[in-house]
Scaffold this motif. Structure first.
Motif, PDB file in Angstrom:
ATOM      1  N   ILE A   5      -3.407   4.740   2.678  1.00 33.36           N
ATOM      2  CA  ILE A   5      -3.614   5.054   4.090  1.00 33.36           C
ATOM      3  C   ILE A   5      -3.221   6.496   4.344  1.00 33.36           C
ATOM      4  CG2 ILE A   5      -2.895   4.468   6.441  1.00 33.36           C
ATOM      5  CD1 ILE A   5      -2.005   1.704   4.757  1.00 33.36           C
ATOM      6  N   VAL A   6      -4.095   7.244   4.992  1.00 32.17           N
ATOM      7  CA  VAL A   6      -3.804   8.629   5.346  1.00 32.17           C
ATOM      8  C   VAL A   6      -3.798   8.751   6.865  1.00 32.17           C
ATOM      9  CG1 VAL A   6      -4.525  11.031   5.171  1.00 32.17           C
ATOM     10  CG2 VAL A   6      -4.876   9.481   3.231  1.00 32.17           C
ATOM     11  N   LEU A   7      -2.670   9.229   7.407  1.00 33.37           N
ATOM     12  CA  LEU A   7      -2.558   9.454   8.841  1.00 33.37           C
ATOM     13  C   LEU A   7      -2.617  10.945   9.124  1.00 33.37           C
ATOM     14  CD1 LEU A   7       0.299   7.018   9.993  1.00 33.37           C
ATOM     15  CD2 LEU A   7      -2.175   6.640  10.026  1.00 33.37           C
ATOM     16  N   ASP A   8      -3.480  11.319  10.044  1.00 32.85           N
ATOM     17  CA  ASP A   8      -3.609  12.713  10.457  1.00 32.85           C
ATOM     18  C   ASP A   8      -2.727  12.934  11.682  1.00 32.85           C
ATOM     19  OD1 ASP A   8      -4.353  15.278  11.035  1.00 32.85           O
ATOM     20  OD2 ASP A   8      -6.423  14.804  11.591  1.00 32.85           O
ATOM     21  N   GLY A  65       0.823  -1.196   0.000  1.00 34.22           N
ATOM     22  CA  GLY A  65       0.000   0.000   0.000  1.00 34.22           C
ATOM     23  C   GLY A  65       0.855   1.243   0.000  1.00 34.22           C
ATOM     24  N   ARG A  66       0.223   2.362   0.310  1.00 36.79           N
ATOM     25  CA  ARG A  66       0.937   3.637   0.344  1.00 36.79           C
ATOM     26  C   ARG A  66       0.441   4.451   1.530  1.00 36.79           C
ATOM     27  NH1 ARG A  66       0.754   8.940  -2.021  1.00 36.79           N
ATOM     28  NH2 ARG A  66      -1.371   8.563  -2.759  1.00 36.79           N
ATOM     29  N   VAL A  67       1.382   5.065   2.249  1.00 41.88           N
ATOM     30  CA  VAL A  67       1.070   5.869   3.427  1.00 41.88           C
ATOM     31  C   VAL A  67       1.280   7.342   3.099  1.00 41.88           C
ATOM     32  CG1 VAL A  67       1.653   6.348   5.832  1.00 41.88           C
ATOM     33  CG2 VAL A  67       1.759   4.001   4.972  1.00 41.88           C
ATOM     34  N   SER A  68       0.288   8.170   3.451  1.00 44.42           N
ATOM     35  CA  SER A  68       0.394   9.621   3.307  1.00 44.42           C
ATOM     36  C   SER A  68       0.150  10.263   4.667  1.00 44.42           C
ATOM     37  CB  SER A  68      -0.636  10.154   2.302  1.00 44.42           C
ATOM     38  OG  SER A  68      -0.472   9.552   1.032  1.00 44.42           O
ATOM     39  N   LEU A  69       0.836  11.375   4.914  1.00 44.70           N
ATOM     40  CA  LEU A  69       0.688  12.101   6.172  1.00 44.70           C
ATOM     41  C   LEU A  69       0.094  13.474   5.904  1.00 44.70           C
ATOM     42  CD1 LEU A  69       4.195  11.362   7.787  1.00 44.70           C
ATOM     43  CD2 LEU A  69       2.107   9.974   7.907  1.00 44.70           C
ATOM     44  N   VAL A  70      -0.812  13.906   6.781  1.00 49.33           N
ATOM     45  CA  VAL A  70      -1.376  15.254   6.684  1.00 49.33           C
ATOM     46  C   VAL A  70      -1.321  15.916   8.057  1.00 49.33           C
ATOM     47  CG1 VAL A  70      -2.923  14.632   4.784  1.00 49.33           C
ATOM     48  CG2 VAL A  70      -3.750  14.489   7.146  1.00 49.33           C
ATOM     49  N   VAL A  71      -1.169  17.234   8.057  1.00 46.68           N
ATOM     50  CA  VAL A  71      -1.219  18.042   9.275  1.00 46.68           C
ATOM     51  C   VAL A  71      -2.157  19.215   9.009  1.00 46.68           C
ATOM     52  CG1 VAL A  71       0.063  19.507  10.870  1.00 46.68           C
ATOM     53  CG2 VAL A  71       1.110  17.416  10.004  1.00 46.68           C
ATOM     54  N   ASP A  72      -3.185  19.341   9.835  1.00 45.71           N
ATOM     55  CA  ASP A  72      -4.192  20.408   9.655  1.00 45.71           C
ATOM     56  C   ASP A  72      -4.775  20.389   8.250  1.00 45.71           C
ATOM     57  OD1 ASP A  72      -3.764  21.299  12.260  1.00 45.71           O
ATOM     58  OD2 ASP A  72      -2.142  22.644  11.631  1.00 45.71           O
ATOM     59  N   GLY A  73      -4.974  19.182   7.719  1.00 47.59           N
ATOM     60  CA  GLY A  73      -5.570  19.029   6.403  1.00 47.59           C
ATOM     61  C   GLY A  73      -4.620  19.218   5.244  1.00 47.59           C
ATOM     62  N   LYS A  74      -3.360  19.562   5.533  1.00 43.55           N
ATOM     63  CA  LYS A  74      -2.388  19.803   4.473  1.00 43.55           C
ATOM     64  C   LYS A  74      -1.441  18.605   4.352  1.00 43.55           C
ATOM     65  CE  LYS A  74      -2.469  24.797   5.240  1.00 43.55           C
ATOM     66  NZ  LYS A  74      -1.657  26.005   5.595  1.00 43.55           N
ATOM     67  N   PRO A  75      -1.251  18.075   3.144  1.00 47.32           N
ATOM     68  CA  PRO A  75      -0.373  16.910   2.976  1.00 47.32           C
ATOM     69  C   PRO A  75       1.093  17.271   3.164  1.00 47.32           C
ATOM     70  CG  PRO A  75      -1.109  17.713   0.836  1.00 47.32           C
ATOM     71  CD  PRO A  75      -1.861  18.514   1.866  1.00 47.32           C
ATOM     72  N   LEU A  76       1.843  16.349   3.768  1.00 45.75           N
ATOM     73  CA  LEU A  76       3.281  16.507   3.903  1.00 45.75           C
ATOM     74  C   LEU A  76       3.978  15.864   2.706  1.00 45.75           C
ATOM     75  CD1 LEU A  76       3.790  15.687   7.708  1.00 45.75           C
ATOM     76  CD2 LEU A  76       3.337  17.895   6.617  1.00 45.75           C
ATOM     77  N   ARG A  77       5.271  16.094   2.583  1.00 48.08           N
ATOM     78  CA  ARG A  77       6.035  15.473   1.504  1.00 48.08           C
ATOM     79  C   ARG A  77       5.972  13.962   1.630  1.00 48.08           C
ATOM     80  NH1 ARG A  77       9.609  19.048   3.635  1.00 48.08           N
ATOM     81  NH2 ARG A  77      10.930  17.324   4.319  1.00 48.08           N
TER      82      ARG A  77
END
Length: 219
Positions: free
Chosen positions: A191-194, A22-34
């Protein structure tokens, strides 16, 4: 066809091992990180039946470097040994009050430091009794099937045992993501982690008291 089916049924579980990806993405305050920042996460698969673990014969290392624990997040298996060397020219300490894995290596100067064996599964927050802002994270797993996402956020867990189990994505600043998954059957997952938890958790020193300003100011 019957001969082929009989052959499959006769194979041991490890011979029919498959994988999960799969693929993991990170977001902070709704904004995606690199995308590469997802490499801090830990992805692991815990089969329904977990067999005995053999920890590595070599030690892991969590250093103190530039007033930080390095690596920031360290996944290991139960029974592993971690050394805490000091690569700074100032005094440091490494301790944890985590349940079942509490430890304190004392105050130490530049050098190889001491070893700690982690005998129970769980999440271990590591602090320095000298510097309040220093925090490290050790994830002690009771499964050998774990990995870190690559620079593109993608991960692959290969050669997993057959059958359903728990697929978990862990990051120190997010609530763990979790699904029931079956190697070879569950489709690749996005997967998106907040990251909504504090970078430096509120904590006391190893004596259960607030950190004094004088201790941090001295270094």
């Amino acid at each position: 066809m019957r001969i082929f089916l009989t052959f499959l049924l006769a194979l041991p579980a490890w011979a029919m091992a498959a994988g999960l990806e799969g693929r993991v993405s990170l977001v902070v305050d709704g904004k995606p990180l690199r995308a590469e920042e997802a490499a801090e996460a830990v992805v692991y698969f815990r089969p329904a039946a977990v067999g005995p673990l053999t920890p590595p014969t070599t030690e892991y290392v969590m250093s103190t470097l530039r007033k930080q624990f390095e690596p920031h997040i360290l996944p290991i298996v139960v029974g592993s040994v971690v050394r805490f060397p000091n690569q700074d020219t100032i005094l440091h300490n490494a301790f944890s009050t985590s349940k079942d894995n509490a430890f304190d290596v004392g105050l130490y100067s530049e050098g190889e430091g001491k070893q700690v064996t982690f005998s129970q599964p769980g999440y271990v927050r590591v602090y320095c009794n000298v510097h309040h802002s220093m925090v490290g994270h050790i994830l002690v797993l009771d499964t050998p099937y774990f990995t870190r996402p690559g620079k593109d956020g993608r991960f692959v867990l290969a050669d997993l045992p057959a059958g359903r189990g728990d697929l978990v994505v862990w990051h120190d600043r997010a609530k763990p993501w979790h699904i029931k998954a079956e190697p070879g059957e569950t489709a690749p997952t996005d997967i998106v982690l907040d990251l909504n938890l504090r970078r430096i958790p509120q904590h006391m020193n190893k004596f259960g008291k607030p950190y004094g300003r004088s201790a941090n100011a001295a270094y």
